[in-house]
Design an enzyme around this catalytic site. Structure first.
Site, PDB file in Angstrom:
ATOM      1  N   GLU A 143     -19.012  40.498  43.192  1.00 32.09           N
ATOM      2  CA  GLU A 143     -20.041  40.880  42.339  1.00 32.09           C
ATOM      3  C   GLU A 143     -20.580  39.801  41.361  1.00 32.09           C
ATOM      4  O   GLU A 143     -20.441  40.167  40.121  1.00 32.09           O
ATOM      5  CB  GLU A 143     -19.565  42.334  41.696  1.00 32.09           C
ATOM      6  N   HIS A 150     -12.077  43.104  38.742  1.00 36.72           N
ATOM      7  CA  HIS A 150     -12.715  41.895  38.149  1.00 36.72           C
ATOM      8  C   HIS A 150     -11.711  41.077  37.380  1.00 36.72           C
ATOM      9  O   HIS A 150     -11.117  41.850  36.558  1.00 36.72           O
ATOM     10  CB  HIS A 150     -13.802  42.544  37.315  1.00 36.72           C
ATOM     11  N   LYS A 204     -26.849  43.683  36.013  1.00 40.82           N
ATOM     12  CA  LYS A 204     -26.535  43.576  34.588  1.00 40.82           C
ATOM     13  C   LYS A 204     -26.833  42.338  33.854  1.00 40.82           C
ATOM     14  O   LYS A 204     -27.104  42.050  32.802  1.00 40.82           O
ATOM     15  CB  LYS A 204     -25.324  44.085  34.156  1.00 40.82           C
TER      16      LYS A 204
HETATM   17  C1  LIG Z   1     -18.032  45.367  36.954  1.00 35.20           C
HETATM   18  C2  LIG Z   1     -18.830  44.288  36.826  1.00 35.20           C
HETATM   19  N1  LIG Z   1     -19.136  43.251  38.095  1.00 35.20           N
HETATM   20  C3  LIG Z   1     -19.499  42.075  38.006  1.00 35.20           C
HETATM   21  C4  LIG Z   1     -19.635  41.599  36.759  1.00 35.20           C
HETATM   22  C5  LIG Z   1     -20.563  40.229  36.746  1.00 35.20           C
HETATM   23  O1  LIG Z   1     -19.628  39.171  35.990  1.00 35.20           O
HETATM   24  P1  LIG Z   1     -20.027  37.766  36.198  1.00 35.20           P
HETATM   25  O2  LIG Z   1     -21.327  37.632  35.224  1.00 35.20           O
HETATM   26  O3  LIG Z   1     -18.641  37.125  35.288  1.00 35.20           O
HETATM   27  O4  LIG Z   1     -19.817  37.062  37.542  1.00 35.20           O
HETATM   28  C6  LIG Z   1     -19.623  42.322  35.469  1.00 35.20           C
HETATM   29  C7  LIG Z   1     -19.765  41.841  34.177  1.00 35.20           C
HETATM   30  O5  LIG Z   1     -19.428  42.411  33.166  1.00 35.20           O
HETATM   31  C8  LIG Z   1     -18.802  43.519  35.571  1.00 35.20           C
HETATM   32  O6  LIG Z   1     -18.619  44.334  34.785  1.00 35.20           O
END
Ligand SMILES: Cc1ncc(COP(=O)(O)O)c(C=O)c1O
Length: 456
Positions: free
Chosen positions: A297, A227, A99
């Site tokens: 993640e 998270h 994402k």
């Molecule tokens: C479920 C989940 N995992 C991973 C991420 C990635 O987070 P980051 O970019 O802070 O590493 C997000 C970001 O919104 C998330 O919602």
């Protein structure tokens, strides 16, 4: 991301005696590492390519959209972040959060480096599978899934997925009863840039109830996830979350589950990575024996630095009535106190804004820092001029910087560039007002290891 304090004089971007032929300026590489060929620092190479590409556009004669904003993406940055990850978190396997930036080259490189992927929708799952990644390397990390997407996950064999509520358990039982499900718990994300626990995650009491229900439904709970919030600022959030996860593991054991997976989520940033990694490692050593598989993640950690955006100044308005005394909080990009300032102030309008790649201002609470890439007027660059910077749409919310100082008097047709534009930018761009939501990216690699995998 902290605003950079670099003052870039356009002259700095011209590096004497560089051989343009050695700089790769397309995504169809020649197999050579540009870093090895030029000996320039990666950021200097990126600037050179931005400048070379921008200087090919004649805004007085070009076709519509030829002068559009564009990216230079240095996949060498992604590679270096991966090596840094492996050094600091050897026990934790990254599942890149698609994402954050679903760029195909990023995914290809990370797939080749052995990373897994956190996908949150059918499209993300299909994109990663389409690049030849095995479904076992994907976690469907969305605790509240669309039913038809769940059936799709079952059809394509993406079995690892998160949940955090009872309704989701019933849904999983009806759509994918053999799924390997991971219970997402709440964290204290109060110090994070983007809070997620307001929307997702079970508190510990609920987690215990969910484990009981999962057992009744004969579902396959395999682990716990959390998270700490995106852009996390408090490393002790990891200590608390890992401790809570251990409590849930123990609770699961009393329900007859032998959990084997801990997913520590995202939240890592470039600036604080080592400090967070150290805290996380300590917590893992304290609470989780080596046989527990640990994944994460990470999103922005991998891509934020890798993408630099160049934008064209399409319009300008002289507003010399703006306050002329510099305010310390406004000194993005320039050391105002050390330089003389001009009497004049301008509003600059760029061909990209918060409805486009600068969506990170709205959704990700960022403050992108403008730097001058190319200015046609060289005369007064020793002077700092006061600007506000706006996007191209008709909406007043479309502001990139309300107040900043840049060297020299910029004009229509000049170019600005913004570093650290690789996370939560183009993925949330819209077509509002008829502007495009896709922009050219010129891919380069400043790292021989990445070049070997990508072929450029
Ligand atoms: C479920 C989940 N995992 C991973 C991420 C990635 O987070 P980051 O970019 O802070 O590493 C997000 C970001 O919104 C998330 O919602």
């Amino acid at each position: 991301m902290a605003p950079s304090a670099i003052l870039l004089n356009p002259e700095d971007t011209i590096i004497e005696n560089y051989d343009k032929n050695n700089l790769l300026v397309s995504n169809h590489g020649d197999g050579k590492s540009i870093y090895a060929n030029t000996g320039l620092a990666p950021k200097e190479i990126v600037k050179q390519i931005l400048l070379e590409r921008a200087s090919r556009i004649d805004t007085d004669a070009c076709d519509p959209d030829e002068e559009n904003a564009f990216y230079v993406a240095d996949l060498g940055e992604v590679y270096r972040q991966h090596m840094r990850w492996k050094t600091n978190l050897p026990r934790v396997k990254p599942f890149y959060a698609v994402k954050c930036n679903p760029d195909e080259e990023v995914i290809k490189l990370l797939a080749a480096l052995g990373s897994g992927f956190d996908c949150a929708s059918k499209t993300e799952i299909d994109q990663v599978l389409g690049l030849g990644v095995d479904p076992s390397r994907i976690i469907y990390a969305q605790p509240c899934k669309t039913k038809s997407y769940l059936r799709h996950a079952a059809n394509v064999g993406v079995s690892q997925m998160t949940f955090d509520n009872a309704d989701e358990l019933y849904k999983i039982r009806s759509c994918y009863p053999n799924a390997e499900i991971v219970l997402r718990i709440l964290t204290d994300d109060s110090a994070s840039l983007c809070r997620l626990s307001t929307k997702f995650g079970a508190d510990l009491e609920t987690a215990a109830d969910l484990l009981r229900l999962a057992k009744e439904l004969d579902l396959n709970v395999v682990g716990v996830s959390f998270h700490v919030g995106s852009g996390a600022a408090d490393p002790s959030a990891f200590t608390k979350a890992v401790t809570d996860a251990k409590w849930v593991f123990d609770q699961a054991a009393t329900n007859g589950y032998d959990l084997k997976l801990l997913d520590v989520g995202g939240g890592f940033t470039d600036e604080t990575f080592e400090v967070f990694a150290a805290k996380l490692n300590d917590a893992l050593v304290d609470h989780f024996p080596p046989h527990v598989r640990v994944i994460a993640e990470p999103g922005r950690y991998y891509t934020a630095n890798a993408f630099t955006l160049a934008t064209n100044i399409i319009a300008r308005r002289d507003v010399s009535s703006l306050p002329s005394t510099p305010r310390s909080s406004d000194s993005y990009g320039s050391d105002v106190s050390a330089a003389s300032t001009s009497e004049k102030s301008y509003m600059l309008y760029l061909n990209d804004g918060v409805y486009g790649n600068f969506s990170n201002i709205i959704f990700d609470h960022q403050h992108p820092t403008a730097q001058v890439l190319h200015s046609n007027r060289a005369a007064d660059q020793d002077k700092l001029v006061e600007y506000s910077i706006w996007g191209p749409t008709c909406d007043g919310i479309d502001v990139i910087s309300e107040h900043c100082y840049l060297p020299g008097t910029l004009d229509i047709g000049d170019w600005l560039f913004f570093e650290n534009m690789g996370a939560y930018t183009k993925c949330s761009a819209t077509r509002f007002n008829g502007f495009k939501d896709t922009h050219e990216a010129i891919y380069i690699s400043s790292e021989p290891g990445a070049s070997a995998l990508l072929g450029y």
